[in-house]
Design an enzyme around this catalytic site. Structure first.
Site, PDB file in Angstrom:
ATOM      1  N   SER A  75       1.322  -0.975  -0.210  1.00 32.09           N
ATOM      2  CA  SER A  75       0.118  -0.019   0.117  1.00 32.09           C
ATOM      3  C   SER A  75      -0.126   1.382  -0.138  1.00 32.09           C
ATOM      4  CB  SER A  75      -0.904  -0.105   1.356  1.00 32.09           C
ATOM      5  OG  SER A  75      -1.933  -0.780   1.293  1.00 32.09           O
ATOM      6  N   ASN A  77      -3.830   6.206  -1.445  1.00 34.87           N
ATOM      7  CA  ASN A  77      -3.225   6.604  -0.167  1.00 34.87           C
ATOM      8  C   ASN A  77      -3.038   8.134   0.237  1.00 34.87           C
ATOM      9  OD1 ASN A  77      -4.302   4.099   0.844  1.00 34.87           O
ATOM     10  ND2 ASN A  77      -2.940   3.144   0.595  1.00 34.87           N
ATOM     11  N   GLU A 111      -4.944  -0.251  -8.311  1.00 37.94           N
ATOM     12  CA  GLU A 111      -4.085   0.639  -9.319  1.00 37.94           C
ATOM     13  C   GLU A 111      -2.139  -0.072  -9.896  1.00 37.94           C
ATOM     14  OE1 GLU A 111      -2.609   2.830  -5.293  1.00 37.94           O
ATOM     15  OE2 GLU A 111      -2.729   5.451  -6.564  1.00 37.94           O
TER      16      GLU A 111
HETATM   17  N1  LIG Z   1      -5.896  -5.007   3.947  1.00 38.63           N
HETATM   18  C1  LIG Z   1      -6.576  -3.845   3.687  1.00 38.63           C
HETATM   19  O1  LIG Z   1      -7.316  -3.138   3.207  1.00 38.63           O
HETATM   20  C2  LIG Z   1      -5.450  -3.621   1.780  1.00 38.63           C
HETATM   21  C3  LIG Z   1      -5.628  -3.385   0.847  1.00 38.63           C
HETATM   22  C4  LIG Z   1      -4.347  -2.716   0.110  1.00 38.63           C
HETATM   23  C5  LIG Z   1      -3.760  -3.704  -0.118  1.00 38.63           C
HETATM   24  N2  LIG Z   1      -2.870  -3.995   1.396  1.00 38.63           N
HETATM   25  C6  LIG Z   1      -1.342  -4.512   1.507  1.00 38.63           C
HETATM   26  O2  LIG Z   1      -1.795  -5.816   0.824  1.00 38.63           O
HETATM   27  C7  LIG Z   1      -0.905  -6.339   1.713  1.00 38.63           C
HETATM   28  C8  LIG Z   1      -1.562  -7.545   2.625  1.00 38.63           C
HETATM   29  O3  LIG Z   1      -1.783  -7.425   3.932  1.00 38.63           O
HETATM   30  P1  LIG Z   1      -3.573  -7.972   4.261  1.00 38.63           P
HETATM   31  O4  LIG Z   1      -4.011  -6.814   4.752  1.00 38.63           O
HETATM   32  O5  LIG Z   1      -3.724  -8.943   2.903  1.00 38.63           O
HETATM   33  O6  LIG Z   1      -2.034  -8.405   5.497  1.00 38.63           O
HETATM   34  P2  LIG Z   1      -2.936 -10.206   6.270  1.00 38.63           P
HETATM   35  O7  LIG Z   1      -1.590  -9.360   7.804  1.00 38.63           O
HETATM   36  O8  LIG Z   1      -4.342  -9.941   6.676  1.00 38.63           O
HETATM   37  O9  LIG Z   1      -1.631 -11.252   5.474  1.00 38.63           O
HETATM   38  C9  LIG Z   1      -0.822 -10.968   5.120  1.00 38.63           C
HETATM   39  C10 LIG Z   1      -0.149 -12.743   5.224  1.00 38.63           C
HETATM   40  O10 LIG Z   1       0.734 -12.968   5.074  1.00 38.63           O
HETATM   41  C11 LIG Z   1       1.428 -14.221   5.700  1.00 38.63           C
HETATM   42  N3  LIG Z   1       2.715 -14.552   5.447  1.00 38.63           N
HETATM   43  C12 LIG Z   1       3.658 -13.833   6.444  1.00 38.63           C
HETATM   44  N4  LIG Z   1       4.845 -13.753   5.936  1.00 38.63           N
HETATM   45  C13 LIG Z   1       4.747 -15.058   5.334  1.00 38.63           C
HETATM   46  C14 LIG Z   1       6.130 -15.285   3.872  1.00 38.63           C
HETATM   47  N5  LIG Z   1       7.270 -15.032   4.769  1.00 38.63           N
HETATM   48  N6  LIG Z   1       5.535 -16.299   2.811  1.00 38.63           N
HETATM   49  C15 LIG Z   1       4.658 -16.101   2.995  1.00 38.63           C
HETATM   50  N7  LIG Z   1       3.091 -15.396   3.030  1.00 38.63           N
HETATM   51  C16 LIG Z   1       3.211 -14.866   4.460  1.00 38.63           C
HETATM   52  C17 LIG Z   1       0.674 -14.260   7.015  1.00 38.63           C
HETATM   53  O11 LIG Z   1       0.386 -15.826   7.440  1.00 38.63           O
HETATM   54  C18 LIG Z   1      -0.408 -13.584   6.421  1.00 38.63           C
HETATM   55  O12 LIG Z   1      -1.426 -14.901   6.264  1.00 38.63           O
HETATM   56  C19 LIG Z   1       0.541  -5.311   2.316  1.00 38.63           C
HETATM   57  O13 LIG Z   1       1.247  -4.677   1.898  1.00 38.63           O
HETATM   58  C20 LIG Z   1      -1.038  -4.221   3.081  1.00 38.63           C
HETATM   59  O14 LIG Z   1      -0.252  -2.602   3.015  1.00 38.63           O
HETATM   60  C21 LIG Z   1      -3.635  -4.272   2.159  1.00 38.63           C
END
Ligand SMILES: NC(=O)c1ccc[n+]([C@@H]2O[C@H](COP(=O)([O-])OP(=O)(O)OC[C@H]3O[C@@H](n4cnc5c(N)ncnc54)[C@H](O)[C@@H]3O)[C@@H](O)[C@H]2O)c1
Length: 286
Positions: A122, A193, A155
């Protein structure tokens, strides 16, 4: 490589975003290697995907057979070696620079040469992440919105190193998913953002200064500006801790005080009032 040659997609991280990304690729006919570090995270992700596909069946967007086929195309994996089969990869692990770099280096080593690697970050610089891999010209930002199966926008962020081919392929791939890709160049907060977070921050300042209640701030933006959600409702949905972190990235990235996080946001985060996920933010979620 062209978008039509992509058959198998690796998704790294099976959390909120990763399971949504796996869902949309599988629903669009791609084989998906869904990788997380532990089996229970993968099991939970598959349950979530199944529940979300069920909802699409109920709304008659897809058939029961489409659902079964989509689930059958997802291959949950803990082994990084499974990435060797992928023609395209999307990283969606937590928003932590050291972790992202570690996961991207691991993925870079496991993927075949020339396979594009996208990050769903993000706020972290796509240019700096690209530089950590041996394939900077094949690196790109693919910023899906939450909830991924519902939101149209992706995006697409070009790093300074991203090749025209990788860019064109990623845009075409988004179209194949039925998404609307919008191209932007790499800069702190990209466009989404950079525009959204100052809005949320100003809304928080209005509450802190006693200008209006959260309900009133949100009502003005919803009824007056035609926003489907008020900025404070949206902040609670995103997570107030995530909002503060992104404001921090903008503040550091531009060195401009206009991005400083509102003290009320910081206070709520310190109290553990993180929004929907903790049961309380600007609003209460019993
Ligand atoms: N949640 C949102 O609204 C949103 C929106 C847009 C972008 N993002 C971005 O998306 C990304 C993920 O966010 P999220 O909300 O899904 O996080 P989350 O915490 O829900 O999920 C992350 C997952 O990654 C896993 N993980 C950790 N280390 C790992 C590894 N070495 N290999 C594989 N998997 C691993 C974790 O176990 C977890 O299941 C971030 O960069 C965030 O900024 C989030």
């Amino acid at each position: 490589m062209s978008a039509s040659e992509i058959k198998t997609v690796a998704v790294l991280g099976a959390g909120t975003m990763g399971n949504g990304i796996a869902h949309v690729f599988a629903r669009s006919g791609y084989r998906v290697i869904l990788r997380d570090i532990e089996q229970p995270f993968l099991d939970r992700a598959m349950e979530t995907i199944k529940g979300n596909l069920d909802r699409e069946v109920k709304k008659a967007k897809i058939t029961e057979a489409d659902k079964t086929a989509a689930l059958g195309r997802i291959n949950p994996q803990t082994a990084i070696s499974s990435l060797a089969e992928a023609d395209f990869a999307v990283e969606a692990v937590p928003e932590n620079l050291d972790l992202k770099v570690r996961v991207l280096k691991e993925a870079d080593a496991a993927l075949r040469p020339g396979v594009p690697l996208a990050s769903n970050t993000s706020s972290i610089s796509i240019t700096s992440l690209a530089a950590q891999t041996s394939r900077p010209e094949h690196f790109i930002g693919m910023h899906f919105m939450n909830p991924v199966p519902v939101m149209q926008l992706v995006e697409v962020i070009r790093a300074i190193q991203t090749s025209d081919d990788t860019f064109a392929l990623t845009m075409a791939l988004c179209e194949k998913l039925g998404k609307k890709p919008v191209a932007v160049n790499d800069a702190p907060g990209f466009v989404s953002n950079r525009v959204l977070m100052p809005l949320i921050n100003e809304a928080a300042f209005c509450v802190m200064e006693g200008v209006a209640t959260p309900e009133s701030v949100d009502a003005v933006m919803k009824m007056g500006m035609n926003h489907p959600m008020g900025p404070l409702e949206l902040a609670d949905f995103i997570g107030l801790d995530v909002c503060v972190d992104i404001l921090e990235v903008l503040y550091k990235g531009f060195g401009d005080p206009k991005y400083r996080a509102c003290p009320l946001l910081r206070k709520y985060v310190a109290a553990g009032w993180l929004g929907r996920k903790s049961g309380r933010g600007f609003y209460k979620y019993p």
